[in-house]
Design a protein around this motif. Sequence first.
Motif, PDB file in Angstrom:
ATOM      1  N   GLY A 119       0.797  -1.221   0.000  1.00 38.60           N
ATOM      2  CA  GLY A 119       0.000   0.000   0.000  1.00 38.60           C
ATOM      3  C   GLY A 119       0.830   1.272   0.000  1.00 38.60           C
ATOM      4  N   GLU A 120       2.150   1.122   0.042  1.00 40.45           N
ATOM      5  CA  GLU A 120       3.005   2.307   0.121  1.00 40.45           C
ATOM      6  C   GLU A 120       2.869   3.201  -1.118  1.00 40.45           C
ATOM      7  N   ASP A 121       2.424   2.600  -2.241  1.00 44.07           N
ATOM      8  CA  ASP A 121       2.305   3.382  -3.473  1.00 44.07           C
ATOM      9  C   ASP A 121       0.921   3.999  -3.667  1.00 44.07           C
ATOM     10  N   LEU A 122       0.036   3.837  -2.700  1.00 45.25           N
ATOM     11  CA  LEU A 122      -1.308   4.414  -2.846  1.00 45.25           C
ATOM     12  C   LEU A 122      -1.227   5.937  -2.939  1.00 45.25           C
ATOM     13  N   LYS A 123      -2.266   6.533  -3.535  1.00 48.02           N
ATOM     14  CA  LYS A 123      -2.330   8.002  -3.571  1.00 48.02           C
ATOM     15  C   LYS A 123      -2.450   8.502  -2.131  1.00 48.02           C
ATOM     16  N   GLY A 124      -1.742   9.532  -1.830  1.00 48.12           N
ATOM     17  CA  GLY A 124      -1.793  10.065  -0.466  1.00 48.12           C
ATOM     18  C   GLY A 124      -0.650   9.552   0.397  1.00 48.12           C
ATOM     19  N   SER A 125       0.134   8.589  -0.132  1.00 49.63           N
ATOM     20  CA  SER A 125       1.312   8.111   0.593  1.00 49.63           C
ATOM     21  C   SER A 125       2.542   8.740  -0.054  1.00 49.63           C
ATOM     22  N   ALA A 288     -11.718   2.745  -3.106  1.00 49.56           N
ATOM     23  CA  ALA A 288     -11.878   2.265  -4.481  1.00 49.56           C
ATOM     24  C   ALA A 288     -11.062   3.112  -5.461  1.00 49.56           C
ATOM     25  N   ALA A 289     -10.824   4.360  -5.107  1.00 46.81           N
ATOM     26  CA  ALA A 289     -10.066   5.240  -6.002  1.00 46.81           C
ATOM     27  C   ALA A 289      -8.553   5.115  -5.776  1.00 46.81           C
ATOM     28  N   GLY A 290      -8.158   4.182  -4.910  1.00 46.35           N
ATOM     29  CA  GLY A 290      -6.730   3.958  -4.683  1.00 46.35           C
ATOM     30  C   GLY A 290      -6.096   5.007  -3.792  1.00 46.35           C
ATOM     31  N   ARG A 291      -6.917   5.651  -2.948  1.00 49.92           N
ATOM     32  CA  ARG A 291      -6.354   6.659  -2.038  1.00 49.92           C
ATOM     33  C   ARG A 291      -6.281   6.097  -0.631  1.00 49.92           C
ATOM     34  N   VAL A 292      -5.202   6.409   0.076  1.00 52.85           N
ATOM     35  CA  VAL A 292      -5.030   5.899   1.443  1.00 52.85           C
ATOM     36  C   VAL A 292      -6.194   6.339   2.312  1.00 52.85           C
ATOM     37  N   VAL A 293      -6.742   5.394   3.068  1.00 43.99           N
ATOM     38  CA  VAL A 293      -7.775   5.770   4.034  1.00 43.99           C
ATOM     39  C   VAL A 293      -7.443   5.240   5.429  1.00 43.99           C
ATOM     40  N   ARG A 294      -6.552   4.261   5.488  1.00 44.10           N
ATOM     41  CA  ARG A 294      -6.309   3.615   6.774  1.00 44.10           C
ATOM     42  C   ARG A 294      -4.865   3.081   6.816  1.00 44.10           C
ATOM     43  N   PRO A 314       7.802  -7.292  16.460  1.00 39.18           N
ATOM     44  CA  PRO A 314       6.333  -7.204  16.440  1.00 39.18           C
ATOM     45  C   PRO A 314       5.697  -8.151  17.457  1.00 39.18           C
ATOM     46  N   THR A 315       4.598  -7.706  18.040  1.00 41.44           N
ATOM     47  CA  THR A 315       3.807  -8.584  18.913  1.00 41.44           C
ATOM     48  C   THR A 315       2.621  -9.078  18.083  1.00 41.44           C
ATOM     49  N   ASP A 316       1.640  -9.695  18.742  1.00 47.11           N
ATOM     50  CA  ASP A 316       0.462 -10.130  17.974  1.00 47.11           C
ATOM     51  C   ASP A 316      -0.685  -9.131  18.124  1.00 47.11           C
ATOM     52  N   ARG A 317      -0.326  -7.894  18.577  1.00 52.18           N
ATOM     53  CA  ARG A 317      -1.387  -6.881  18.739  1.00 52.18           C
ATOM     54  C   ARG A 317      -1.333  -5.881  17.580  1.00 52.18           C
ATOM     55  N   PHE A 318      -2.475  -5.636  16.992  1.00 55.21           N
ATOM     56  CA  PHE A 318      -2.566  -4.720  15.838  1.00 55.21           C
ATOM     57  C   PHE A 318      -3.528  -3.584  16.157  1.00 55.21           C
ATOM     58  N   GLU A 319      -3.385  -2.499  15.433  1.00 55.70           N
ATOM     59  CA  GLU A 319      -4.399  -1.446  15.534  1.00 55.70           C
ATOM     60  C   GLU A 319      -4.455  -0.704  14.203  1.00 55.70           C
ATOM     61  N   GLU A 320      -5.516   0.039  14.000  1.00 57.43           N
ATOM     62  CA  GLU A 320      -5.657   0.774  12.740  1.00 57.43           C
ATOM     63  C   GLU A 320      -5.887   2.251  13.025  1.00 57.43           C
ATOM     64  N   LEU A 321      -5.295   3.078  12.185  1.00 58.85           N
ATOM     65  CA  LEU A 321      -5.539   4.524  12.281  1.00 58.85           C
ATOM     66  C   LEU A 321      -6.201   4.963  10.980  1.00 58.85           C
ATOM     67  N   GLU A 322      -7.250   5.768  11.115  1.00 58.93           N
ATOM     68  CA  GLU A 322      -7.892   6.336   9.916  1.00 58.93           C
ATOM     69  C   GLU A 322      -7.039   7.523   9.495  1.00 58.93           C
ATOM     70  N   VAL A 323      -6.363   7.402   8.370  1.00 54.48           N
ATOM     71  CA  VAL A 323      -5.555   8.525   7.879  1.00 54.48           C
ATOM     72  C   VAL A 323      -5.684   8.659   6.367  1.00 54.48           C
ATOM     73  N   GLY A 324      -5.728   9.876   5.892  1.00 55.23           N
ATOM     74  CA  GLY A 324      -5.851  10.115   4.456  1.00 55.23           C
ATOM     75  C   GLY A 324      -4.539  10.549   3.825  1.00 55.23           C
ATOM     76  N   LEU A 325      -3.529  10.710   4.655  1.00 55.41           N
ATOM     77  CA  LEU A 325      -2.202  11.103   4.168  1.00 55.41           C
ATOM     78  C   LEU A 325      -1.164  10.366   4.991  1.00 55.41           C
ATOM     79  N   VAL A 326      -0.132   9.874   4.343  1.00 50.68           N
ATOM     80  CA  VAL A 326       0.964   9.230   5.071  1.00 50.68           C
ATOM     81  C   VAL A 326       2.280   9.781   4.529  1.00 50.68           C
ATOM     82  N   PHE A 327       3.126  10.244   5.424  1.00 49.74           N
ATOM     83  CA  PHE A 327       4.458  10.708   5.028  1.00 49.74           C
ATOM     84  C   PHE A 327       5.480   9.783   5.670  1.00 49.74           C
ATOM     85  N   ARG A 328       6.225   9.057   4.831  1.00 51.28           N
ATOM     86  CA  ARG A 328       7.272   8.225   5.439  1.00 51.28           C
ATOM     87  C   ARG A 328       8.519   9.084   5.628  1.00 51.28           C
ATOM     88  N   SER A 329       8.992   9.118   6.857  1.00 48.70           N
ATOM     89  CA  SER A 329      10.152   9.937   7.179  1.00 48.70           C
ATOM     90  C   SER A 329      11.165   9.046   7.862  1.00 48.70           C
TER      91      SER A 329
END
Length: 466
Positions: A119-125, A288-294, A314-329
């Motif tokens: 998903g790193e190539d999605l729009k908004g990433s 559906a439009a290929g834009r980051v949502v989560r 990593p542990t076996d615990r996961f969580e999700e954040l609703e985000v429309g933009l991701v900046f890898r730094s």
Amino acid sequence: MAQVGSSGNPLRVAIIGAGPTGFYTAEHLMKQAGLAVEIDMYDRLPTPFGLVRGGVAPDHQRIKTVTKVYDRIAAKPNFRFYGYVEFGTDVTVDILRGYYHQIVYCTGAETDRDMGIPGEDLKGSHAATAFVAWYNGHPDYRDCEFDLSRESAAVIGIGNVAVDVCRILCRTPEELEQTDIADYALEALRRSRVRKVYMVGRRGPVQAAFTSPEAKELGEMADADVIVLPEEVALDPLSKQQLAKSHDKGVERNVEILQAYSRLTPAGKSRQLTLRFLASPVELRGDAAGRVVRMRMVRNELYEEKDGSLRPRPTDRFEELEVGLVFRSVGYRGVPLPGVPFHDKWGVILNEKGRVIAPETKQPVLGEYTAGWIKRGPSGVIGTNKPDALETVNCMMEDLARGAVLAPAHPEVAAAEQLVRQRKPRLFSYADWLRLDEMEIARGKALGRPRLKFTRVEDMLAALGR
Ligand code: NAP
């Protein structure tokens, strides 16, 4: 023929890259007792100063005053700037060998590292480096688009670049107006609907890469609450041990600042910056439009490596954040220069203490050197490049003393100038830059801002009447 480096036969040096390291290299060369040296500095951009212009955050104006030192170096009669001349196309290493005794690559780390997750190539990433170059008015990035109509953004990594990006996203238009941020970025950020920003670290507060003045500054923004979860900054036993052993005042201060944030009650400001620790993104999910949502993240725990460092697992615990933009730094990365040996895994020019090394023979390449981020990787602050450049210049002087320099057919200053002007008639000199600099400051002053940058090469040429 007089000895190379004497007044009858000055040492001719080409420095590739006009960032801080290029200037420190020039300065160290100029300070060598008894050395006659003539320096030409090349940059692919029309403007000098590398990351001081294109990387340092616009709300860090004080840091940018370091360019006064570079102006003094550039004012010396044995220095010339050839801006808008690209190494590898306009001039090549084979060409330069005919004009210089020594060539020094100081091109920094131009690109970014990726996270290697789906998903790193999605729009908004985006790469944070692209966002930074965009808001700083870098001509190559001015047309990038960032969808600031989203409410939430995540910045991955907890280094100083991540902190810069978070601040720029969280500052109010009034705060940004006090800076030299590019005009189009100011307008876009004025309309920004981003209100929640998450900065996500894969390790804990003791391992954070940001420095304490930067951590403290996050709490001083006009209209942003900083939120830290107490359980994420309560140190685990391994981190406590690491901190006690290191006696690192900066890290102690970071922990104090972060724990103080965790005790704050949000004041209801319009923007929220949440600092998260011990979590790694594992997937970006799109609509559906290929834009980051989560963003899906896994919770990490720390373990001790054989070398004593604490790494995330990593542990076996996961969580999700609703985000429309991701900046890898997650760090900058050097790019190879045509014809120059490169260590792909490390993202640096293959070198030993600044001497470029041929991969086949493992021996130094005659007359070629490197300094700064492209030599050691992207670490340290601007000033770190000064001793780094000195190490390289010391190697250059040792090699000169034993006659191990190139034998250019055209060592005259005028010959190189003629060549460059012929190959790149639209080049920018330092005098051109000083005129642009004056104009940028005057344009800014008219708006009550420190500077209004030119961000298009055509505009720079037009401003100079060319
Ligand atoms: P940095 O300091 O190396 O920080 C990179 C961050 O990315 C670290 O937190 C690192 O975590 C994290 N990271 C790396 N790979 C990751 C992955 N796969 N997943 C999640 N996180 C990951 O790099 P930077 O922020 O780009 O800064 C570059 C240099 O410029 C630094 O020396 C910095 O201090 C300097 N700088 C200084 C200033 C200033 O003085 N104000 C401003 C900007 C930049 P780990 O530690 O776990 O690897």
